[in-house]
Scaffold this motif. Structure first.
Motif, PDB file in Angstrom:
ATOM      1  N   ARG A  20       0.854  -1.183   0.000  1.00 23.60           N
ATOM      2  CA  ARG A  20       0.000   0.000   0.000  1.00 23.60           C
ATOM      3  C   ARG A  20       0.894   1.238   0.000  1.00 23.60           C
ATOM      4  N   TRP A  21       0.653   2.131  -0.959  1.00 19.90           N
ATOM      5  CA  TRP A  21       1.508   3.280  -1.199  1.00 19.90           C
ATOM      6  C   TRP A  21       0.755   4.579  -0.944  1.00 19.90           C
ATOM      7  N   ALA A  22       1.490   5.601  -0.514  1.00 23.38           N
ATOM      8  CA  ALA A  22       0.941   6.955  -0.406  1.00 23.38           C
ATOM      9  C   ALA A  22       1.664   7.846  -1.409  1.00 23.38           C
ATOM     10  N   VAL A  23       0.887   8.517  -2.245  1.00 21.85           N
ATOM     11  CA  VAL A  23       1.441   9.497  -3.176  1.00 21.85           C
ATOM     12  C   VAL A  23       0.970  10.870  -2.710  1.00 21.85           C
ATOM     13  N   ARG A  24       1.913  11.753  -2.439  1.00 19.33           N
ATOM     14  CA  ARG A  24       1.588  13.107  -1.995  1.00 19.33           C
ATOM     15  C   ARG A  24       1.833  14.074  -3.149  1.00 19.33           C
ATOM     16  N   LEU A  25       0.784  14.782  -3.534  1.00 17.50           N
ATOM     17  CA  LEU A  25       0.866  15.759  -4.610  1.00 17.50           C
ATOM     18  C   LEU A  25       0.841  17.168  -4.036  1.00 17.50           C
ATOM     19  N   ASN A  26       1.432  18.112  -4.778  1.00 12.90           N
ATOM     20  CA  ASN A  26       1.503  19.517  -4.371  1.00 12.90           C
ATOM     21  C   ASN A  26       2.403  19.645  -3.141  1.00 12.90           C
ATOM     22  N   SER A  27       2.293  20.742  -2.430  1.00 11.45           N
ATOM     23  CA  SER A  27       3.111  20.964  -1.244  1.00 11.45           C
ATOM     24  C   SER A  27       2.396  21.923  -0.312  1.00 11.45           C
ATOM     25  N   GLY A  28       2.852  21.948   0.930  1.00  3.58           N
ATOM     26  CA  GLY A  28       2.305  22.857   1.918  1.00  3.58           C
ATOM     27  C   GLY A  28       0.825  22.635   2.166  1.00  3.58           C
ATOM     28  N   ALA A  29       0.071  23.734   2.261  1.00  2.00           N
ATOM     29  CA  ALA A  29      -1.362  23.661   2.553  1.00  2.00           C
ATOM     30  C   ALA A  29      -2.148  23.025   1.420  1.00  2.00           C
ATOM     31  N   GLU A  30      -1.552  22.960   0.230  1.00  2.00           N
ATOM     32  CA  GLU A  30      -2.258  22.397  -0.929  1.00  2.00           C
ATOM     33  C   GLU A  30      -1.975  20.908  -1.119  1.00  2.00           C
ATOM     34  N   GLU A  31      -1.251  20.293  -0.219  1.00  2.00           N
ATOM     35  CA  GLU A  31      -0.899  18.882  -0.370  1.00  2.00           C
ATOM     36  C   GLU A  31      -2.139  17.989  -0.404  1.00  2.00           C
ATOM     37  N   GLN A  32      -2.126  17.041  -1.318  1.00  2.00           N
ATOM     38  CA  GLN A  32      -3.178  16.038  -1.441  1.00  2.00           C
ATOM     39  C   GLN A  32      -2.525  14.660  -1.342  1.00  2.00           C
ATOM     40  N   VAL A  33      -3.133  13.758  -0.602  1.00  2.00           N
ATOM     41  CA  VAL A  33      -2.560  12.425  -0.401  1.00  2.00           C
ATOM     42  C   VAL A  33      -3.498  11.387  -1.012  1.00  2.00           C
ATOM     43  N   VAL A  34      -2.943  10.536  -1.871  1.00  2.00           N
ATOM     44  CA  VAL A  34      -3.686   9.440  -2.475  1.00  2.00           C
ATOM     45  C   VAL A  34      -3.041   8.134  -2.055  1.00  2.00           C
ATOM     46  N   GLU A  35      -3.828   7.236  -1.486  1.00  2.00           N
ATOM     47  CA  GLU A  35      -3.327   5.909  -1.143  1.00  2.00           C
ATOM     48  C   GLU A  35      -3.696   4.929  -2.246  1.00  2.00           C
ATOM     49  N   LEU A  36      -2.719   4.145  -2.674  1.00  2.24           N
ATOM     50  CA  LEU A  36      -2.904   3.189  -3.764  1.00  2.24           C
ATOM     51  C   LEU A  36      -2.704   1.777  -3.241  1.00  2.24           C
ATOM     52  N   GLY A  37      -3.711   0.921  -3.463  1.00  2.00           N
ATOM     53  CA  GLY A  37      -3.585  -0.501  -3.205  1.00  2.00           C
ATOM     54  C   GLY A  37      -3.438  -1.241  -4.513  1.00  2.00           C
ATOM     55  N   ARG A  38      -3.388  -2.550  -4.455  1.00  2.00           N
ATOM     56  CA  ARG A  38      -3.132  -3.371  -5.643  1.00  2.00           C
ATOM     57  C   ARG A  38      -4.071  -3.004  -6.795  1.00  2.00           C
ATOM     58  N   LEU A  39      -3.475  -2.705  -7.957  1.00  2.00           N
ATOM     59  CA  LEU A  39      -4.156  -2.379  -9.205  1.00  2.00           C
ATOM     60  C   LEU A  39      -4.854  -1.033  -9.191  1.00  2.00           C
ATOM     61  N   ASP A  40      -4.609  -0.213  -8.176  1.00  3.28           N
ATOM     62  CA  ASP A  40      -5.029   1.185  -8.222  1.00  3.28           C
ATOM     63  C   ASP A  40      -3.974   1.988  -8.974  1.00  3.28           C
ATOM     64  N   SER A  41      -4.426   2.995  -9.744  1.00  4.00           N
ATOM     65  CA  SER A  41      -3.513   3.818 -10.532  1.00  4.00           C
ATOM     66  C   SER A  41      -3.761   5.301 -10.263  1.00  4.00           C
ATOM     67  N   LEU A  42      -2.712   6.078 -10.413  1.00  3.12           N
ATOM     68  CA  LEU A  42      -2.812   7.536 -10.327  1.00  3.12           C
ATOM     69  C   LEU A  42      -2.067   8.147 -11.496  1.00  3.12           C
ATOM     70  N   SER A  43      -2.752   9.013 -12.226  1.00  2.00           N
ATOM     71  CA  SER A  43      -2.136   9.768 -13.315  1.00  2.00           C
ATOM     72  C   SER A  43      -1.646  11.097 -12.755  1.00  2.00           C
ATOM     73  N   VAL A  44      -0.338  11.290 -12.775  1.00  3.70           N
ATOM     74  CA  VAL A  44       0.256  12.510 -12.237  1.00  3.70           C
ATOM     75  C   VAL A  44       0.590  13.442 -13.405  1.00  3.70           C
ATOM     76  N   PRO A  45      -0.005  14.636 -13.414  1.00  2.00           N
ATOM     77  CA  PRO A  45       0.245  15.527 -14.555  1.00  2.00           C
ATOM     78  C   PRO A  45       1.663  16.085 -14.540  1.00  2.00           C
ATOM     79  N   ALA A  46       2.130  16.502 -15.707  1.00  2.00           N
ATOM     80  CA  ALA A  46       3.455  17.101 -15.820  1.00  2.00           C
ATOM     81  C   ALA A  46       3.535  18.346 -14.940  1.00  2.00           C
ATOM     82  N   GLY A  47       4.676  18.516 -14.299  1.00  2.00           N
ATOM     83  CA  GLY A  47       4.919  19.712 -13.501  1.00  2.00           C
ATOM     84  C   GLY A  47       4.418  19.662 -12.085  1.00  2.00           C
TER      85      GLY A  47
END
Length: 379
Positions: free
Chosen positions: A290-317
């Protein structure tokens, strides 16, 4: 590099969980052919090569590649067909017999869990689930426009007997269901034997060089600037292309351009890759743990947890970091583009790495800070 902040609704839209998968059982022209009629086709990122207007696509915007999956019960076959752009299978727990050649007779390979298989363009390929359960083959297709597919002549003939036709612009026409053949639109005709004779031939030995089995993986223990820092201890195994690696000794198994790179990331709980960003679109899919992907930084941080066969598309930049939360972690990393990806590290990572004696050299690779300091002094 322009900072790309990903708002919460966009994070949710770009998160494709296994529970979000929507199967299409009539995606291709062989959907009524006995032995092929129980296939489920999934399209997560882009429509792939689906020929059905009913195909559900989770995320349609161009990524530079398409990502989907084939779900097939035991004994079900994906009929022989040909692609113009790269097709890569990632085996997520199934047992499949792959075959290639216009009649499937050039060679076979038995694929098992963990395989990454890059099938050459312009050869016919098909596969059958020979395992005890359904299994999942993830598929990555090169380019946004794949150009469709060419079916083996016998596949088209058998489909016609079930009332199915295919237009030249890749639309499936089902006359049994009541579809009418469109006026002024050409129908696909079988590829000629003369053209088949001009296709490439691959021996079993040649095909095997395009397979990265679990035992074939080469793991880089310090692939990134953050590798010696707490929380940055992930290891990287390059499969297709150089992708994200900042280790000058890391070499992928396949160098051939695919339009994307493929790599495995593994870590122990609490470890991963610290905050960074780059200019390419990227999709992360959890295979184990089980993985945590943290996007953005500071107060704008968003956390997505990924389990088996879950995917996250991370935009450029977008700023992102990845951490394994629990389990034995393996993460599939698919990144757009054929070249090396230049990572920009967060300032705190750069500072901490320098404190640990590591910097990035002018060629984009991790190097001892003391050596680069010496070179600067000599200048």
């Amino acid at each position: 590099m322009q900072n790309s902040v990903v708002p919460p609704d966009e994070v949710a839209r770009r998160t494709v969980r296994k529970s979000d998968w929507v199967p299409c059982k009539a995606a291709f022209i062989d959907c009524r052919t006995p032995g092929s009629d129980l296939k489920d086709n999934y399209s997560f990122i882009g429509p792939g090569v689906s020929q059905s207007a009913d195909q559900f696509v989770n995320l349609r915007e161009p990524h530079g590649f398409n990502l989907g999956a084939a779900g097939m019960p035991n004994g079900v076959t994906n009929s022989l067909h040909l692609h113009f752009t790269a097709e890569v299978f990632i085996n997520f727990g199934g047992d499949y017999q792959l075959r290639w050649g216009a009649d499937g007779g050039q060679g076979e390979y038995r694929s098992v869990d963990g395989d990454v298989i890059s099938v050459p363009t312009w050869i016919f390929r098909g596969f059958t689930n020979v395992g005890d359960d359904e299994g999942i083959l993830l598929t990555v297709l090169g380019r946004d426009d794949t150009g469709g597919i060419i079916w083996g002549p016998s596949v088209l003939r058998e489909a016609a007997g079930h009332g199915l036709r295919l237009t030249a612009d890749n639309r499936l026409i089902d006359t049994v269901r009541g579809d009418e053949l469109p006026e002024g639109v050409a129908l696909i005709t079988p590829i000629s034997q003369e053209e088949i004779d001009e296709l490439d031939v691959f021996s079993v030995e040649q095909f095997r060089t395009r397979v990265t089995h679990t035992a074939d993986r080469t793991w880089t223990r310090e692939p990134f600037l953050c590798s010696r820092l707490p929380g940055g201890g992930a290891e990287l195994s390059l499969v297709i292309g150089y992708g994200l690696s900042e280790n000058r000794r890391a070499v992928p198994r396949l160098h051939e351009p695919h339009g994307f790179s493929v790599a495995w990331l593994r870590a122990t709980p609490g470890e991963g890759v610290l905050r960074h960003r780059h200019d390419e679109t990227q999709v992360l899919t959890a295979k184990e743990g089980r993985w945590a992907v943290r996007l953005n930084s500071g107060a704008e941080e968003q956390v997505v947890e990924l389990g088996r066969l879950d995917s996250l598309s991370v935009p450029a930049g977008a700023w992102r970091s990845v951490t394994l939360l629990e389990g034995e972690g393996e993460l599939l990393v698919v990144t757009a583009g054929d070249g090396r990806v230049a990572l920009e590290w967060a300032p705190e990572v750069v500072a901490a790495a320098r404190g640990a004696g590591r910097v990035i050299d002018p060629n984009g690779y991790v190097a001892p800070a003391a050596v680069l300091g010496t070179a600067t002094e000599d200048d």
